[in-house]
Structures are given as structure tokens and as C-alpha cells.
Enzyme design. Structure first.
Site, PDB file in Angstrom:
ATOM      1  N   ASN A  39       0.873  -1.200  -0.040  1.00  0.00           N
ATOM      2  CA  ASN A  39       0.065   0.171  -0.128  1.00  0.00           C
ATOM      3  C   ASN A  39       0.836   1.177  -0.045  1.00  0.00           C
ATOM      4  OD1 ASN A  39       0.626  -0.926   2.620  1.00  0.00           O
ATOM      5  ND2 ASN A  39      -1.071   0.185   3.604  1.00  0.00           N
ATOM      6  N   GLU A  41       0.133   5.413   0.327  1.00  0.00           N
ATOM      7  CA  GLU A  41      -0.604   6.583   0.858  1.00  0.00           C
ATOM      8  C   GLU A  41       0.064   7.892   0.508  1.00  0.00           C
ATOM      9  OE1 GLU A  41      -0.966   5.785   5.256  1.00  0.00           O
ATOM     10  OE2 GLU A  41      -2.231   3.906   4.727  1.00  0.00           O
ATOM     11  N   CYS A  50      -4.160   0.424  -2.352  1.00  0.00           N
ATOM     12  CA  CYS A  50      -4.151  -0.753  -1.839  1.00  0.00           C
ATOM     13  C   CYS A  50      -2.905  -1.682  -2.297  1.00  0.00           C
ATOM     14  CB  CYS A  50      -5.457  -1.589  -1.899  1.00  0.00           C
ATOM     15  SG  CYS A  50      -6.639  -0.987  -0.713  1.00  0.00           S
ATOM     16  N   GLU A  52      -3.005  -4.843  -2.894  1.00  0.00           N
ATOM     17  CA  GLU A  52      -3.534  -5.734  -3.846  1.00  0.00           C
ATOM     18  C   GLU A  52      -3.535  -5.049  -5.376  1.00  0.00           C
ATOM     19  OE1 GLU A  52      -4.665  -4.669  -1.251  1.00  0.00           O
ATOM     20  OE2 GLU A  52      -6.121  -6.670  -0.231  1.00  0.00           O
ATOM     21  N   CYS A  83     -10.447  -4.482   0.130  1.00  0.00           N
ATOM     22  CA  CYS A  83     -11.541  -3.670  -0.047  1.00  0.00           C
ATOM     23  C   CYS A  83     -12.546  -3.908  -1.115  1.00  0.00           C
ATOM     24  CB  CYS A  83     -10.869  -2.135   0.036  1.00  0.00           C
ATOM     25  SG  CYS A  83     -10.296  -1.797  -1.312  1.00  0.00           S
ATOM     26  N   CYS A  86     -10.704  -3.324  -4.751  1.00  0.00           N
ATOM     27  CA  CYS A  86      -9.815  -4.438  -4.955  1.00  0.00           C
ATOM     28  C   CYS A  86     -10.722  -5.788  -5.498  1.00  0.00           C
ATOM     29  CB  CYS A  86      -8.771  -4.466  -3.720  1.00  0.00           C
ATOM     30  SG  CYS A  86      -7.649  -3.324  -3.858  1.00  0.00           S
TER      31      CYS A  86
HETATM   32  N1  THU Z   1      -5.426  -1.528   2.658  1.00  0.00           N
HETATM   33  C1  THU Z   1      -4.711  -2.448   1.749  1.00  0.00           C
HETATM   34  O1  THU Z   1      -3.523  -2.111   1.176  1.00  0.00           O
HETATM   35  N2  THU Z   1      -5.498  -3.531   1.472  1.00  0.00           N
HETATM   36  C2  THU Z   1      -6.614  -4.096   1.936  1.00  0.00           C
HETATM   37  O2  THU Z   1      -6.952  -5.274   1.766  1.00  0.00           O
HETATM   38  C3  THU Z   1      -7.305  -3.150   3.125  1.00  0.00           C
HETATM   39  C4  THU Z   1      -6.700  -1.896   3.150  1.00  0.00           C
HETATM   40  C5  THU Z   1      -4.345  -0.252   2.884  1.00  0.00           C
HETATM   41  C6  THU Z   1      -5.087   0.739   2.298  1.00  0.00           C
HETATM   42  C7  THU Z   1      -4.477   1.949   3.295  1.00  0.00           C
HETATM   43  O3  THU Z   1      -3.138   2.357   2.988  1.00  0.00           O
HETATM   44  C8  THU Z   1      -4.518   1.142   4.708  1.00  0.00           C
HETATM   45  O4  THU Z   1      -4.525  -0.268   4.256  1.00  0.00           O
HETATM   46  C9  THU Z   1      -5.602   1.527   5.615  1.00  0.00           C
HETATM   47  O5  THU Z   1      -6.889   1.314   5.128  1.00  0.00           O
END
Ligand code: THU
Length: 130
Positions: A39, A41, A50, A52, A83, A86
Site C-alpha cells: 500500500n 498512501e 491498496c 492488492e 476492500c 480491490c
Molecule cells: N489496505 C490495503 O492495502 N489492502 C487491504 O486489503 C485493506 C486496506 C490499505 C489501504 C490503506 O493504506 C491502509 O490499508 C488502511 O486502510
């Protein structure tokens, strides 16, 4: 390297200064190649992208469009499920029976299928009249 090991390794590179929640993901394509993503940000969109989505983007960038196995890992009490966005991306590039292994850094894990994650997925057949 196993898919789980790839996901665990790329998770170390996650850029998650806002959520502090690092996630790693890896997909195996139909050719057998492994693509990983973490991930990422940013200050304007702290939810970021994300892990994925990153792994899928790496597969697409390499010229492949079919995934046959998925793994995601995070440091959470119970396995993190992809999510909504994804789930749709996984359904775009993987069959419904493709397994999605959801792991935690300290043990608990669950394996489901893409169809389990997105029952009744919107797909191309819904646009057959266009
Ligand atoms: N996140 C993912 O990378 N994958 C998931 O399946 C759930 C959430 C990340 C997105 C964000 O950077 C952090 O987790 C919190 O939501």
C-alpha cells in the site's frame, strides 16, 4: 519464493505514514510469474492505494492479464480482506475459483475464493446488449 513470502517481503516497503497499517500482496499470473505490491498512501488521499491494486498493476505493467493465485498479509488481529474496489479488480483479472490467501504476520490466516469475496460480480456478460 512462495507467494506468502513475496507478500511478506514487499509489505516491508509499504508507505503507510497516515494509517500506520502496512499491507503486502502478491499475485501469481498464469505464466507462473509472481508480482507483488504494497500500500502507498499520500497526504491528499491518506487511504492511498491498496497493496492488492499495486500487485495487479505490476502484473498488467508486465504485459499479463490473468492471475491464478493471490496472497495478502498485514499485521492485524484477523486476516485482512480486500476492500471493495480491490475485489472488483481481482474479479477483472482472475476467475471466480482463484484462491485468495489472507494472512497475518503472526499466524492466523484464511483462504477464500474471488467468488466468495464478490458474489454476483458485475462482469462483461451484463453488457451483452451493447
Ligand atoms: N489496505 C490495503 O492495502 N489492502 C487491504 O486489503 C485493506 C486496506 C490499505 C489501504 C490503506 O493504506 C491502509 O490499508 C488502511 O486502510
Amino acid at each position: 519464493m512462495s507467494l506468502l513470502d513475496a507478500a511478506r517481503a514487499v509489505r516491508e516497503n509499504a508507505y503507510a505514514p497516515y494509517s500506520k497499517f502496512k499491507v503486502g500482496a502478491a499475485v501469481r499470473s498464469v505464466s507462473g510469474a509472481v508480482y507483488s505490491g504494497c500500500n502507498v498512501e499520500n497526504v491528499a488521499y491518506p487511504e492511498g492505494t491498496c497493496a492488492e491494486a499495486g500487485a495487479i498493476a505490476a502484473m498488467i505493467a508486465a504485459g499479463e492479464t490473468e492471475l491464478v493465485e493471490v496472497c495478502v498479509i498485514a499485521d492485524s488481529p484477523q486476516p485482512v480482506t480486500p476492500c471493495g474496489g480491490c475485489r472488483q479488480k481481482l474479479a477483472e483479472f482472475g476467475r471466480g475459483d482463484v484462491t485468495v490467501r489472507m494472512a497475518t504476520v503472526d499466524g492466523p490466516e484464511t483462504t477464500v475464493t474471488i467468488a466468495d469475496l464478490l458474489p454476483g460480480a458485475f462482469d462483461r456478460s451484463h453488457m451483452d446488449r451493447t
